[in-house]
Design a protein around this motif. Structure first.
Motif, short mmCIF file in Angstrom:
data_model
loop_
_atom_site.label_atom_id
_atom_site.label_comp_id
_atom_site.label_asym_id
_atom_site.label_seq_id
_atom_site.Cartn_x
_atom_site.Cartn_y
_atom_site.Cartn_z
N SER A 21 -7.05 8.34 -7.72
CA SER A 21 -6.27 6.99 -7.35
C SER A 21 -5.53 7.17 -8.37
N VAL A 22 -5.14 7.22 -9.36
CA VAL A 22 -3.96 6.86 -10.81
C VAL A 22 -3.61 7.83 -10.93
N ASP A 23 -3.82 9.03 -11.05
CA ASP A 23 -3.27 10.44 -11.11
C ASP A 23 -2.00 10.36 -10.52
N LEU A 24 -2.66 10.23 -8.97
CA LEU A 24 -1.77 9.70 -8.22
C LEU A 24 -0.73 8.58 -7.87
N LEU A 25 -1.15 7.66 -7.89
CA LEU A 25 0.19 6.54 -8.16
C LEU A 25 0.86 6.87 -8.93
N GLY A 26 0.29 7.52 -10.38
CA GLY A 26 1.29 7.35 -11.77
C GLY A 26 2.50 8.17 -11.38
N GLN A 27 2.71 8.58 -10.14
CA GLN A 27 3.60 10.06 -9.65
C GLN A 27 5.11 9.10 -8.97
N ALA A 28 3.77 7.87 -8.23
CA ALA A 28 5.39 7.66 -8.13
C ALA A 28 6.93 6.64 -8.56
N SER A 29 7.52 6.86 -7.31
CA SER A 29 8.72 6.60 -7.73
C SER A 29 8.74 4.87 -8.31
N ALA A 30 9.65 4.49 -9.27
CA ALA A 30 9.62 3.60 -10.17
C ALA A 30 9.66 2.57 -9.35
N ASP A 31 10.98 2.69 -8.48
CA ASP A 31 11.39 1.68 -7.73
C ASP A 31 10.91 1.54 -5.74
N ALA A 32 9.65 2.62 -5.86
CA ALA A 32 8.28 2.19 -4.20
C ALA A 32 8.26 0.92 -4.52
N TRP A 33 7.82 0.41 -5.55
CA TRP A 33 6.31 -0.24 -5.54
C TRP A 33 7.13 -1.84 -4.44
N ASP A 34 8.20 -2.14 -4.62
CA ASP A 34 7.78 -3.68 -3.14
C ASP A 34 8.00 -3.07 -1.76
N ARG A 35 7.74 -1.60 -1.45
CA ARG A 35 7.11 -1.36 -0.05
C ARG A 35 6.37 -2.00 0.31
N ASP A 36 6.00 -1.80 1.68
CA ASP A 36 4.83 -2.29 2.55
C ASP A 36 4.08 -0.51 2.38
N ALA A 37 2.17 -1.27 2.06
CA ALA A 37 1.34 -0.75 1.62
C ALA A 37 0.82 0.22 3.41
N GLY A 38 1.71 1.40 3.35
CA GLY A 38 1.12 1.70 5.04
C GLY A 38 1.20 0.79 6.12
N SER A 39 0.17 0.71 7.18
CA SER A 39 -0.57 -0.99 8.19
C SER A 39 -0.51 -1.67 7.27
N LEU A 40 -0.75 -2.34 5.66
CA LEU A 40 -0.63 -3.72 5.36
C LEU A 40 0.49 -4.86 5.36
N GLU A 41 0.23 -5.61 5.15
CA GLU A 41 0.56 -6.70 4.82
C GLU A 41 1.24 -6.69 3.95
N TRP A 42 0.71 -6.11 2.33
CA TRP A 42 0.95 -6.62 1.15
C TRP A 42 1.73 -5.40 0.98
N THR A 43 2.74 -5.54 0.09
CA THR A 43 3.60 -4.40 -0.51
C THR A 43 2.43 -3.65 -1.79
N CYS A 44 2.68 -2.79 -2.24
CA CYS A 44 2.41 -1.44 -2.91
C CYS A 44 1.24 -1.73 -3.76
N TRP A 45 2.09 -3.02 -4.68
CA TRP A 45 1.98 -3.08 -5.94
C TRP A 45 1.22 -4.44 -5.41
N GLU A 46 1.41 -5.21 -4.78
CA GLU A 46 -0.16 -6.32 -4.21
C GLU A 46 -1.01 -5.10 -4.01
N THR A 47 -1.02 -4.33 -3.24
CA THR A 47 -2.12 -3.63 -2.57
C THR A 47 -3.23 -2.82 -4.10
N VAL A 48 -2.08 -2.39 -5.11
CA VAL A 48 -3.10 -1.93 -6.35
C VAL A 48 -3.56 -3.27 -7.21
N GLU A 49 -2.79 -4.86 -6.99
CA GLU A 49 -3.76 -5.52 -7.66
C GLU A 49 -5.25 -6.28 -6.76
N HIS A 50 -4.58 -5.47 -5.65
CA HIS A 50 -6.30 -6.14 -5.10
C HIS A 50 -7.01 -4.71 -4.81
#
Length: 213
Positions: A21-50
């Motif tokens: 998971s860490v290896d994959l997510l480390g490839q994400a664009s730095a400006d993408a973390w405030d997008r929604d995480a799939g069908s969740l109501e959380w952002t991608c940043w919040e989903t990693v924190e969860h």
């Protein structure tokens, strides 16, 4: 691959799930973390924190000399925004995505260590059934695999974890999981994230943490 042939969930399985998971997510664009995480109501940043919070909390449940059997360890969970997840663990936004990945990896390592060192006879509370260390490892794997699926959708990444890893988690936590499809698709269905032929997408779901021996 039959349910009875996959073997137990191990600390190495959990470690692999977190590392992938860490290896994959480390490839994400730095400006993408405030997008929604799939069908969740959380952002991608919040989903990693969860996810990090889940792994930390599972480690904490196993960490007491006498683990609680009727409640969670009473940390204070709080939300940073009304629709966000209630966590103990948050990442310093100033540390950026690299810092977020460190929080996730560290939380995973705590659970791996607790699963390795806690006697198999120990039981600790979870709302879906008081579990042994193997059960908490399996829970950590499921949380990691399915939330990485949510994150991959939001971050435009490709994610398909190893079939054997999915199969062991399914065998431990989902005794009624369908066996007529591949383990990853079955795990997505069991967690309300996919449809299967003749099986509509689940609107509610749970796993079963209690040992079945």
């Amino acid at each position: 691959m039959t349910r009875s042939s996959v073997g137990p969930v191990t600390p190495d399985d959990l470690d692999l799930a977190v590392r992938l998971s860490v290896d994959l997510l480390g490839q994400a664009s730095a400006d993408a973390w405030d997008r929604d995480a799939g069908s969740l109501e959380w952002t991608c940043w919040e989903t990693v924190e969860h996810l990090a919070d889940d792994l930390f909390a599972y480690a904490a449940q196993l960490g007491l000399r006498t683990p609680p059997s009727e409640r969670e360890v009473p940390f204070v969970w709080e939300r940073r925004r009304a629709a966000g997840p209630a966590n103990v663990v948050f990442a310093d936004r100033a540390a950026g995505p690299d810092g977020l990945m460190q929080v996730l990896e560290a939380s995973g390592a705590l659970l791996v260590a607790m699963v390795r060192t806690t006697p198999a006879t120990v039981r600790a509370h979870h709302v879906f059934g008081n579990a042994d260390p193997e059960g908490f490892a399996a829970m950590g794997i499921v949380e990691t695999l399915v939330h990485t699926h949510d994150l991959a959708a939001g971050l435009d990444l490709d994610w398909k974890p190893p079939a054997e890893l999915c199969a062991r988690a399914l065998a431990r936590l989902f005794p009624d999981a369908p066996e007529d499809t591949d383990p990853w698709t079955a795990l997505l269905w069991c967690t309300g994230r996919a449809e299967l032929p003749g099986r509509p997408r689940l609107s509610t779901w749970r796993w079963y943490g209690e040992p079945r021996d």
